[in-house]
Design a protein around this motif. Structure first.
Motif, PDB file in Angstrom:
ATOM      1  N   UNK A 302       0.837  -1.203   0.000  1.00  0.00           N
ATOM      2  CA  UNK A 302       0.000   0.000   0.000  1.00  0.00           C
ATOM      3  C   UNK A 302       0.869   1.249   0.000  1.00  0.00           C
ATOM      4  N   UNK A 303       0.238   2.405  -0.163  1.00  0.00           N
ATOM      5  CA  UNK A 303       0.968   3.669  -0.253  1.00  0.00           C
ATOM      6  C   UNK A 303       1.079   4.389   1.082  1.00  0.00           C
ATOM      7  N   UNK A 304       0.075   4.218   1.942  1.00  0.00           N
ATOM      8  CA  UNK A 304       0.019   4.989   3.193  1.00  0.00           C
ATOM      9  C   UNK A 304      -0.359   4.073   4.350  1.00  0.00           C
ATOM     10  N   UNK A 305       0.383   4.171   5.448  1.00  0.00           N
ATOM     11  CA  UNK A 305       0.102   3.391   6.663  1.00  0.00           C
ATOM     12  C   UNK A 305      -0.201   4.372   7.788  1.00  0.00           C
ATOM     13  N   UNK A 306      -1.373   4.226   8.394  1.00  0.00           N
ATOM     14  CA  UNK A 306      -1.749   5.061   9.544  1.00  0.00           C
ATOM     15  C   UNK A 306      -1.802   4.157  10.771  1.00  0.00           C
ATOM     16  N   UNK A 307      -0.859   4.349  11.668  1.00  0.00           N
ATOM     17  CA  UNK A 307      -0.756   3.537  12.877  1.00  0.00           C
ATOM     18  C   UNK A 307      -1.081   4.394  14.092  1.00  0.00           C
ATOM     19  N   UNK A 308      -2.039   3.935  14.908  1.00  0.00           N
ATOM     20  CA  UNK A 308      -2.452   4.712  16.077  1.00  0.00           C
ATOM     21  C   UNK A 308      -3.133   3.767  17.061  1.00  0.00           C
ATOM     22  N   UNK A 309      -3.405   4.297  18.234  1.00  0.00           N
ATOM     23  CA  UNK A 309      -4.156   3.531  19.229  1.00  0.00           C
ATOM     24  C   UNK A 309      -5.635   3.576  18.863  1.00  0.00           C
ATOM     25  N   UNK A 310      -6.092   2.590  18.111  1.00  0.00           N
ATOM     26  CA  UNK A 310      -7.491   2.494  17.716  1.00  0.00           C
ATOM     27  C   UNK A 310      -8.270   1.526  18.598  1.00  0.00           C
ATOM     28  N   UNK A 311      -7.690   1.143  19.733  1.00  0.00           N
ATOM     29  CA  UNK A 311      -8.278   0.101  20.574  1.00  0.00           C
ATOM     30  C   UNK A 311      -9.383   0.653  21.471  1.00  0.00           C
ATOM     31  N   UNK A 312     -10.486  -0.095  21.532  1.00  0.00           N
ATOM     32  CA  UNK A 312     -11.582   0.205  22.454  1.00  0.00           C
ATOM     33  C   UNK A 312     -11.953  -1.082  23.168  1.00  0.00           C
ATOM     34  N   UNK A 313     -11.954  -1.037  24.502  1.00  0.00           N
ATOM     35  CA  UNK A 313     -12.250  -2.228  25.304  1.00  0.00           C
ATOM     36  C   UNK A 313     -13.601  -2.057  25.985  1.00  0.00           C
TER      37      UNK A 313
END
Length: 339
Positions: A302-313
């Motif tokens: 892919x061209x773009x990687x967006x890494x973040x805390x997307x976690x919801x518990x």
């Protein structure tokens, strides 16, 4: 939502058009957040499910399985909470037929008989439920999911495929009633894809919720030919019988291979660790381990990687934070609009 985002909306004079393709439990969370952030949402929902209440209804009266469609309708509905509670209510009766069925599934099945097809039934129900956006079944006919495994064997049906616990080589769909006919999406589905600013895949089961839609010939072709940005929301956990031991890069590789080229533009991946005790493995028994990261592999896919805390518990489960994911999706949509 930032003031910059609101300015973009005023300048462009329209809401960003977001098409979300998939199924399963993760999709409604993203859809609800996109609606809250004022996106013009179209949900294209898989019709190849053969499990649970949906599968039983499908076997009884031969309609497209309604479960995923029901949850998506609720996520985009402006109806009163009391009505939605009734629509989502699942019988706990000991009756041989009603036990375990959601009232909404029965309503969708009834409207399908009344209107003659699932697409018109869902549009009628969308009006009744004050749905903000569009909910489109991926096909007007029930489909059967087929898979070939790495060992050369073949299985049919979502439940049978995941139950094999084998590595899947590729999947395809056939018309359940007339297997010799090529499954097709109806024109409004194709039009929505052609007019989209961004197209979002997932979150959801890779082989049984996302790919069945893309394997509908004219739908998959429309995605490949679209000028919209194609975004994949990568799953947080690997899934039993589907993506065991998969990295995030392998998820994207499988999508690109099924589409026949490098089509995924942007991938959203969760960077937060899932800790022991975060997930009740008895309640969510289809999940295995957290998806491992392979940034070098992702850069090839892919061209773009967006890494973040997307976690919801919550509810003893591991989910995506819908608001954070929706914000990133809309940021990409605004960039597309401004090109």
């Amino acid at each position: 939502m930032s003031s910059d985002n609101r300015i973009v909306r005023v300048i462009k004079g329209r809401r960003p058009k977001v098409v979300v393709i998939g199924g399963g439990t993760g999709l409604p969370v993203i859809l609800n957040s996109l609606r809250k952030q004022n996106a013009d949402v179209t949900a294209i929902v898989t019709v190849a499910d053969d499990g649970g209440s949906s599968g039983i209804i499908r076997n009884y009266i031969n309609v497209v399985p309604p479960g995923d469609i029901r949850n998506v309708l609720v996520s985009l509905s402006d109806s009163s909470p009391s009505f939605l509670d009734i629509f989502q209510y699942r019988f706990d009766s000991k009756d041989a037929f009603f036990a375990g069925h959601a009232i909404g599934n029965l309503i969708i099945a009834a409207l399908t008989e009344m209107r003659g097809n699932i697409f018109d039934a869902v549009q009628t129900l969308s009006t009744m439920m004050n749905v903000d956006g569009h909910v489109f079944p991926a096909s007007n006919e029930p489909l059967t999911l087929n898979a070939e495994f790495m060992d050369g064997t073949i299985a049919a049906g979502e439940t049978e495929i995941s139950g094999q616990r084998k590595q899947i080589k590729h999947v395809w769909v056939t018309d359940t009633d007339t297997p010799e006919e090529t499954p097709q999406a109806v024109p409004p589905v194709i039009n929505a894809i052609q007019e989209a600013d961004v197209i979002v895949l997932g979150p959801g089961s890779l082989f049984t919720s996302i790919l069945p839609n893309l394997m509908i010939k004219n739908l998959g072709e429309a995605v490949c030919q679209s000028h919209a940005e194609l975004i994949y929301v990568c799953n947080i956990m690997t899934q039993k019988g589907e993506t065991e031991r998969f990295t995030d890069a392998e998820h994207v590789r499988v999508i690109n291979e099924h589409l026949g080229g490098k089509f995924v533009n942007t991938v959203l991946i969760n960077s937060e660790k899932v800790k022991p005790g975060d997930l009740d493995y008895h309640k969510y028994d289809e999940y295995l381990l957290q998806v491992k990261h392979d940034f070098a592999g992702l850069q090839k896919q892919c061209d773009c990687i967006i890494s973040d805390n997307f976690l919801s518990l919550h509810d003893h489960g591991v989910f995506h934070d819908g608001d954070k994911v929706a914000t990133e999706i809309l940021n990409r949509a605004f960039q597309h609009i401004n090109k």
